[in-house]
Design an enzyme around this catalytic site. Structure first.
Site, mmCIF file in Angstrom:
data_model
loop_
_atom_site.group_PDB
_atom_site.id
_atom_site.type_symbol
_atom_site.label_atom_id
_atom_site.label_comp_id
_atom_site.label_asym_id
_atom_site.label_seq_id
_atom_site.Cartn_x
_atom_site.Cartn_y
_atom_site.Cartn_z
ATOM 1 C CD GLU A 175 -2.607 1.224 2.653
ATOM 2 O OE1 GLU A 175 -3.569 1.780 2.647
ATOM 3 O OE2 GLU A 175 -2.100 0.395 3.513
ATOM 4 C CB CYS A 209 -4.278 -1.652 4.337
ATOM 5 S SG CYS A 209 -3.628 -1.473 6.117
ATOM 6 C CE LYS A 265 -7.454 1.632 3.746
ATOM 7 N NZ LYS A 265 -6.053 1.991 4.467
#
Length: 542
Positions: free
Chosen positions: A300, A409, A375
């Site tokens: 990331e 993440c 995300k």
């Protein structure tokens, strides 16, 4: 006596006279009657069922199965037609449905010879229909009682065999009732009864017909259809082998079953240009491509080494300035995906458009196409320090190695996303992360491994290591890349395929066998996906 004899001869003569005279008249009358009332002409037509046929098919099934629950529910029928209309065949006579056969395609290795009717047919909804399967499975076949002398069942079986050949399927399997067994149950075991039918000592209205159509009995099934009292719950597992089947080898460009994953755990170091960052990335891409990796996963915020160029800026301004490099970085990596023949997941890059900042992961395919996964769940630091906004869609990507998904993440810490992705066919989940401390890292790691176990899939994670002095909110890093598997006998005892050394710049390579997922999901020790209580809860994207 002679009188009696004469009387008898006379009586017989008169009887024959009247008998012949009147019978001839009756016969002539009968023939005249037949000419006036001709039998109904048949006009048989074999075709595929449609959604509009439900009401008429339900009437037919009520005639045939009045002792076995009657017709399918409409929602079952809709699912059958929607999933595999090609396998649903009907015969109509002058527009009236008189016989039908329903089928599905399955990966037979997934179920094997021990299964029930409800299990393999998905309670009649054909949820286990698999277009890539190797076996045609007979779900149902029935003929209206008034039409059972026209051999329509044979015609339906011939149509299914032709479908089996057309789809190049290895075999045709069906679970067959033995309704005649109830008459012999006190004296014969089911196996002995089947042998007597095979030897033509006993006639069974179903099994005898199926044997005559080229099927052989593979196995006796118990509790196959518990409501079938005539068969005492038993059934025969029947097989017709497609002699025209061609064992096809994987074609060039076809979806792979054995996939090699490469992950990059790389050092955060201050870089001064996009070219320098791309050269740094190319080093790892070249190395992993040399080992014939199918995927390369980066961390990331992989463009963070360029943050040093904006140390003089306020953090929200610095990250927005960094976003200005993202398009060039993505395009450069896309060129490498094609030139090195490897699919690249560009961890994530900041994207600033229309005055809104997003954290975006890019799938860069080796065929030159690319797609983005925004995300969805944004951490409190990303919001407070930079003002990042979350995406609103979860994507499942098609690749030459099957379906995959990317959970950036924090997204991996929400089990709903992984489950939704797997429900849409994803078999590999990629988790690029950025964490600064070990406890933050362990949240990602433990949740990612849980996603692999509960969804019976593979999960690859990787992050960055080292330090970026003076880069506020990105100054320290902690990571240990890993590749997780389901936890079952076909996989490592700790459900860990590979693991990097903590906080060391390195690559990690592991092969994943997608065929093993079929096994663990159907015959594994836990069968997490199969054992979900969908009668109590469900998961839907709003």
């Amino acid at each position: 006596m002679s009188e009696i004899c004469q009387f008898d001869v006379f009586s017989m003569t008169m009887f024959l006279y009247f008998f012949c005279h009147h019978v001839v008249k009756i016969s002539v009358y009968a023939l005249g009657t037949m000419k006036k009332h001709k039998p109904k002409k048949h006009k048989l037509r074999l075709r595929h069922l449609t959604l509009d046929d439900y009401d008429n098919l339900a009437v037919l099934m009520e005639h045939v199965y009045d002792n076995l629950g009657g017709a399918w529910k409409k929602e079952q029928y809709v699912s059958q037609i929607t999933r595999f209309q090609q396998g649903q065949i009907v015969i109509e006579d002058n527009g009236v449905l008189v016989a039908a056969a329903l089928s599905m395609v399955v990966d037979y290795y997934r179920f094997g010879d021990v299964h029930t009717y409800a299990q393999i047919t998905g309670e009649g909804y054909l949820t286990h229909h698999d277009p890539d399967g190797d076996t045609l499975y007979g779900v149902d076949i029935f003929v209206h009682p008034k039409y059972r002398g026209l051999r329509l069942g044979r015609r339906l079986y011939d149509a299914r065999k032709e479908l089996c050949r057309h789809l190049n399927l290895r075999r045709f399997i069906a679970g067959g009732r033995i309704p005649g067994y109830s008459k012999y149950a006190e004296n014969l075991t089911p196996v002995r009864y089947i042998e007597e039918v095979k030897n033509r000592e006993i006639f069974d209205p179903v099994l005898s017909f199926q044997l005559a159509n080229g099927f052989h009995v593979r196995k006796l099934l118990t509790n196959y259809l518990p409501i079938d009292h005539e068969s005492r719950g038993f059934a025969t597992l029947l097989e017709w082998v497609n002699l025209d089947y061609i064992d096809q080898k994987p074609e060039i460009g076809s979806v792979k079953n054995s996939v090699r994953l490469g992950v990059v755990q790389w050092q955060m170091r201050t870089l001064t240009s996009v070219d320098e960052l791309l050269k740094h990335a190319e080093f790892f891409i070249d190395a992993l491509a040399g080992y014939h990796a199918d995927f390369v996963l980066f961390p990331e915020y992989m463009s963070a080494p360029l943050m040093g160029l904006f140390n003089d800026k306020h953090p929200p301004d610095a990250i927005r300035a960094l976003a200005g490099f993202s398009r060039d970085i993505r395009n450069g990596l896309l060129e490498m995906a094609m030139s090195y023949n490897v699919n690249i997941i560009a961890g994530s890059l900041p994207e600033y458009s229309n005055h809104e900042l997003y954290n975006v992961s890019w799938l860069l395919r080796r065929d030159g196409t690319f797609e983005a996964q925004y995300k969805i769940h944004i951490t409190s630091d990303e919001v407070s320090c930079w003002g990042v906004k979350g995406g609103d869609a979860l994507k499942v990507f098609d690749t030459d190695c099957g379906k995959i998904a990317v959970l950036v993440c924090f997204d991996s810490e929400f089990p709903e996303l992984a489950r939704l992705a797997v429900m849409q066919g994803a078999k590999i989940l990629f988790v690029p992360f950025w964490t600064d401390t070990k406890n933050a890292y362990l949240r990602v790691r433990c949740c990612a491994q849980a996603r692999a176990i509960e969804n019976e899939c593979f999960v690859a994670i990787t992050g960055s290591v080292g330090n970026l002095p003076h880069a506020e909110n990105m100054d320290i890093q902690y990571a240990q890349a890993a590749i997780f598997s389901p936890s079952d006998f076909s996989f490592p005892h700790d459900a860990l395929l590979a693991e990097a050394t903590p906080n060391t710049e390195m690559t990690l390579i592991a092969d994943v066998n997608l065929d093993l997922l079929k096994q663990v999901r159907s015959r594994g020790a836990a069968q997490n996906l199969l054992r979900r209580r969908e009668d109590l809860y469900c998961l839907d994207w709003i």
